[in-house]
Scaffold this motif. Structure first.
Motif, PDB file in Angstrom:
ATOM      1  N   GLY A  24       0.829  -1.192   0.000  1.00  0.00           N
ATOM      2  CA  GLY A  24       0.000   0.000   0.000  1.00  0.00           C
ATOM      3  C   GLY A  24       0.864   1.243   0.000  1.00  0.00           C
ATOM      4  O   GLY A  24       1.837   1.347  -0.762  1.00  0.00           O
ATOM      5  N   LYS A  25       0.538   2.171   0.883  1.00  0.00           N
ATOM      6  CA  LYS A  25       1.289   3.417   0.963  1.00  0.00           C
ATOM      7  C   LYS A  25       2.724   3.155   1.428  1.00  0.00           C
ATOM      8  O   LYS A  25       3.020   2.126   2.023  1.00  0.00           O
ATOM      9  N   THR A  26       3.589   4.123   1.152  1.00  0.00           N
ATOM     10  CA  THR A  26       4.982   4.011   1.567  1.00  0.00           C
ATOM     11  C   THR A  26       5.072   3.846   3.073  1.00  0.00           C
ATOM     12  O   THR A  26       4.421   4.569   3.838  1.00  0.00           O
ATOM     13  N   GLN A  31       7.939   1.567  10.736  1.00  0.00           N
ATOM     14  CA  GLN A  31       7.327   0.339  10.240  1.00  0.00           C
ATOM     15  C   GLN A  31       8.353  -0.536   9.524  1.00  0.00           C
ATOM     16  O   GLN A  31       8.322  -1.763   9.643  1.00  0.00           O
ATOM     17  N   LYS A  32       9.266   0.089   8.796  1.00  0.00           N
ATOM     18  CA  LYS A  32      10.346  -0.670   8.169  1.00  0.00           C
ATOM     19  C   LYS A  32      11.203  -1.349   9.232  1.00  0.00           C
ATOM     20  O   LYS A  32      11.670  -2.484   9.047  1.00  0.00           O
ATOM     21  N   ASP A  33      11.384  -0.666  10.350  1.00  0.00           N
ATOM     22  CA  ASP A  33      12.158  -1.240  11.448  1.00  0.00           C
ATOM     23  C   ASP A  33      11.453  -2.462  12.025  1.00  0.00           C
ATOM     24  O   ASP A  33      12.081  -3.483  12.311  1.00  0.00           O
ATOM     25  N   TYR A  34      10.126  -2.383  12.213  1.00  0.00           N
ATOM     26  CA  TYR A  34       9.372  -3.525  12.724  1.00  0.00           C
ATOM     27  C   TYR A  34       9.535  -4.729  11.794  1.00  0.00           C
ATOM     28  O   TYR A  34       9.754  -5.860  12.253  1.00  0.00           O
ATOM     29  N   LEU A  35       9.413  -4.488  10.488  1.00  0.00           N
ATOM     30  CA  LEU A  35       9.514  -5.578   9.529  1.00  0.00           C
ATOM     31  C   LEU A  35      10.920  -6.188   9.522  1.00  0.00           C
ATOM     32  O   LEU A  35      11.079  -7.404   9.404  1.00  0.00           O
ATOM     33  N   SER A  36      11.922  -5.335   9.676  1.00  0.00           N
ATOM     34  CA  SER A  36      13.309  -5.810   9.622  1.00  0.00           C
ATOM     35  C   SER A  36      13.712  -6.581  10.873  1.00  0.00           C
ATOM     36  O   SER A  36      14.463  -7.561  10.796  1.00  0.00           O
ATOM     37  N   HIS A  37      13.212  -6.136  12.036  1.00  0.00           N
ATOM     38  CA  HIS A  37      13.704  -6.686  13.298  1.00  0.00           C
ATOM     39  C   HIS A  37      12.726  -7.593  14.038  1.00  0.00           C
ATOM     40  O   HIS A  37      13.157  -8.394  14.876  1.00  0.00           O
ATOM     41  N   ASP A  38      11.433  -7.484  13.768  1.00  0.00           N
ATOM     42  CA  ASP A  38      10.459  -8.228  14.571  1.00  0.00           C
ATOM     43  C   ASP A  38       9.758  -9.355  13.813  1.00  0.00           C
ATOM     44  O   ASP A  38       9.342 -10.343  14.425  1.00  0.00           O
ATOM     45  N   LEU A  39       9.619  -9.216  12.511  1.00  0.00           N
ATOM     46  CA  LEU A  39       8.791 -10.171  11.771  1.00  0.00           C
ATOM     47  C   LEU A  39       9.349 -11.581  11.803  1.00  0.00           C
ATOM     48  O   LEU A  39       8.605 -12.545  12.019  1.00  0.00           O
ATOM     49  N   GLU A  40      10.642 -11.738  11.604  1.00  0.00           N
ATOM     50  CA  GLU A  40      11.202 -13.082  11.475  1.00  0.00           C
ATOM     51  C   GLU A  40      10.963 -13.919  12.737  1.00  0.00           C
ATOM     52  O   GLU A  40      10.684 -15.121  12.657  1.00  0.00           O
ATOM     53  N   ALA A  41      11.043 -13.301  13.897  1.00  0.00           N
ATOM     54  CA  ALA A  41      10.830 -14.041  15.144  1.00  0.00           C
ATOM     55  C   ALA A  41       9.383 -14.483  15.304  1.00  0.00           C
ATOM     56  O   ALA A  41       9.108 -15.503  15.951  1.00  0.00           O
ATOM     57  N   LEU A  42       8.447 -13.738  14.718  1.00  0.00           N
ATOM     58  CA  LEU A  42       7.029 -14.041  14.870  1.00  0.00           C
ATOM     59  C   LEU A  42       6.452 -14.805  13.684  1.00  0.00           C
ATOM     60  O   LEU A  42       5.336 -15.325  13.783  1.00  0.00           O
ATOM     61  N   ARG A  43       7.201 -14.871  12.594  1.00  0.00           N
ATOM     62  CA  ARG A  43       6.698 -15.547  11.397  1.00  0.00           C
ATOM     63  C   ARG A  43       6.568 -17.039  11.659  1.00  0.00           C
ATOM     64  O   ARG A  43       7.468 -17.678  12.192  1.00  0.00           O
ATOM     65  N   LEU A  44       5.419 -17.602  11.260  1.00  0.00           N
ATOM     66  CA  LEU A  44       5.170 -19.026  11.446  1.00  0.00           C
ATOM     67  C   LEU A  44       5.999 -19.815  10.443  1.00  0.00           C
ATOM     68  O   LEU A  44       5.791 -19.712   9.237  1.00  0.00           O
ATOM     69  N   LYS A  45       6.924 -20.601  10.940  1.00  0.00           N
ATOM     70  CA  LYS A  45       7.842 -21.339  10.075  1.00  0.00           C
ATOM     71  C   LYS A  45       7.180 -22.621   9.548  1.00  0.00           C
ATOM     72  O   LYS A  45       6.333 -23.208  10.194  1.00  0.00           O
ATOM     73  N   ILE A 102       0.775  -5.850   8.155  1.00  0.00           N
ATOM     74  CA  ILE A 102       1.748  -6.594   8.967  1.00  0.00           C
ATOM     75  C   ILE A 102       2.599  -5.633   9.781  1.00  0.00           C
ATOM     76  O   ILE A 102       2.845  -5.842  10.974  1.00  0.00           O
ATOM     77  N   ALA A 103       3.048  -4.554   9.140  1.00  0.00           N
ATOM     78  CA  ALA A 103       3.868  -3.569   9.851  1.00  0.00           C
ATOM     79  C   ALA A 103       3.093  -2.914  10.985  1.00  0.00           C
ATOM     80  O   ALA A 103       3.630  -2.697  12.083  1.00  0.00           O
ATOM     81  N   MET A 104       1.809  -2.606  10.753  1.00  0.00           N
ATOM     82  CA  MET A 104       0.990  -2.011  11.819  1.00  0.00           C
ATOM     83  C   MET A 104       0.816  -2.984  12.982  1.00  0.00           C
ATOM     84  O   MET A 104       0.893  -2.610  14.154  1.00  0.00           O
ATOM     85  N   LEU A 105       0.576  -4.258  12.665  1.00  0.00           N
ATOM     86  CA  LEU A 105       0.447  -5.257  13.727  1.00  0.00           C
ATOM     87  C   LEU A 105       1.732  -5.364  14.536  1.00  0.00           C
ATOM     88  O   LEU A 105       1.694  -5.406  15.774  1.00  0.00           O
ATOM     89  N   LEU A 106       2.865  -5.411  13.865  1.00  0.00           N
ATOM     90  CA  LEU A 106       4.136  -5.543  14.579  1.00  0.00           C
ATOM     91  C   LEU A 106       4.352  -4.380  15.540  1.00  0.00           C
ATOM     92  O   LEU A 106       4.858  -4.569  16.654  1.00  0.00           O
TER      93      LEU A 106
END
Length: 237
Positions: A24-26, A31-45, A102-106
């Motif tokens: 969506g919007k830029t 939010q880029k920080d959340y995606l870079s640092h938080d998503l991988e730990a919470l992503r369902l493998k 996803i970024a907003m949730l993180l």
């Protein structure tokens, strides 16, 4: 006597059409920080074909023996975080392909400090492919994309391609909640969900939401624009 349920479908095709938005919007820097640092730990493998080419079922013990809930398309994440905080004894999975959501949730997870949830950043059908039979105790579908044009109604979640695998992965008696502000979505939900193996229970309009409901940004937008919400509860038979 329970309503008849059609036999399971064959294994999913290797490729599926996906029609929803991914970007969506830029994104803001935070939010880029959340995606870079938080998503991988919470992503369902083990959901993606790259990590699980054999499409082997996920081991439910990875969730610590907790009841497993799913939110399909969590939007900005406020409902999911609210439910995780209010129910520390369960584990929630959120399936959402929209990167901005996803970024907003993180960001909300970091602020609330909840840890009993996982994220599948993609098509929920890929998740259905690897969930074992009868593992979900509750499923939420809040303000799904209405696909308003008649020729696009087949893309809605409340159709056979989604409902049949949903039925398979839910525990008998498990609750399936649907919230929408689109009358035609209510119509299609009432037409298609029961034949897929669900029985209608609670049905209400504005003011009749569930006791633990938290109004989302999409609901507030609907109310501002004069569209009344509808709340439907089904049980997996």
């Amino acid at each position: 006597m329970p309503d008849p349920v059609e036999p399971p479908e064959p294994a999913a095709a290797a490729r599926r059409n996906f029609y929803g938005r991914i970007h969506g919007k830029t994104l803001r820097n935070s939010q880029k920080d959340y995606l870079s640092h938080d998503l991988e730990a919470l992503r369902l493998k083990g959901v993606s074909a790259e990590e699980n080419p054999a499409r082997s079922p996920l081991d439910p013990t990875r969730f610590g023996g907790r009841p497993l809930w799913l939110e399909v398309g969590f939007g900005g994440g406020e409902h999911m975080v609210h439910m995780a905080a209010a129910n520390p004894g369960v584990h929630l999975i959120g399936a959402e392909p929209f990167v901005n959501g996803i970024a907003m949730l993180l960001g909300k997870i970091r602020q609330a400090g909840v840890g009993n949830l996982s994220i599948h950043p993609g098509d929920v059908r890929d998740l259905f492919d690897v969930l074992p039979d009868g593992v979900l105790h509750k499923v939420f579908l809040n303000y799904p994309d209405p696909w308003p044009k008649a020729r696009h109604h087949r893309r809605r979640f409340v159709t056979r391609d989604y409902l049949r695998p949903l039925h398979r992965v839910m525990v008998p008696g498990a609750e399936f909640r649907v919230a929408t502000d689109i009358p035609d979505y209510v119509r299609q939900t009432l037409e298609e969900v029961p034949p897929a193996g669900f029985r209608l229970g609670h049905r209400a309009g504005e003011g009749g939401a569930w006791p633990d409901w938290i109004s989302t940004r999409y609901e507030q937008k609907a109310l501002r624009e004069g569209r009344a919400p509808h709340y439907l509860t089904f049980r997996r038979v």
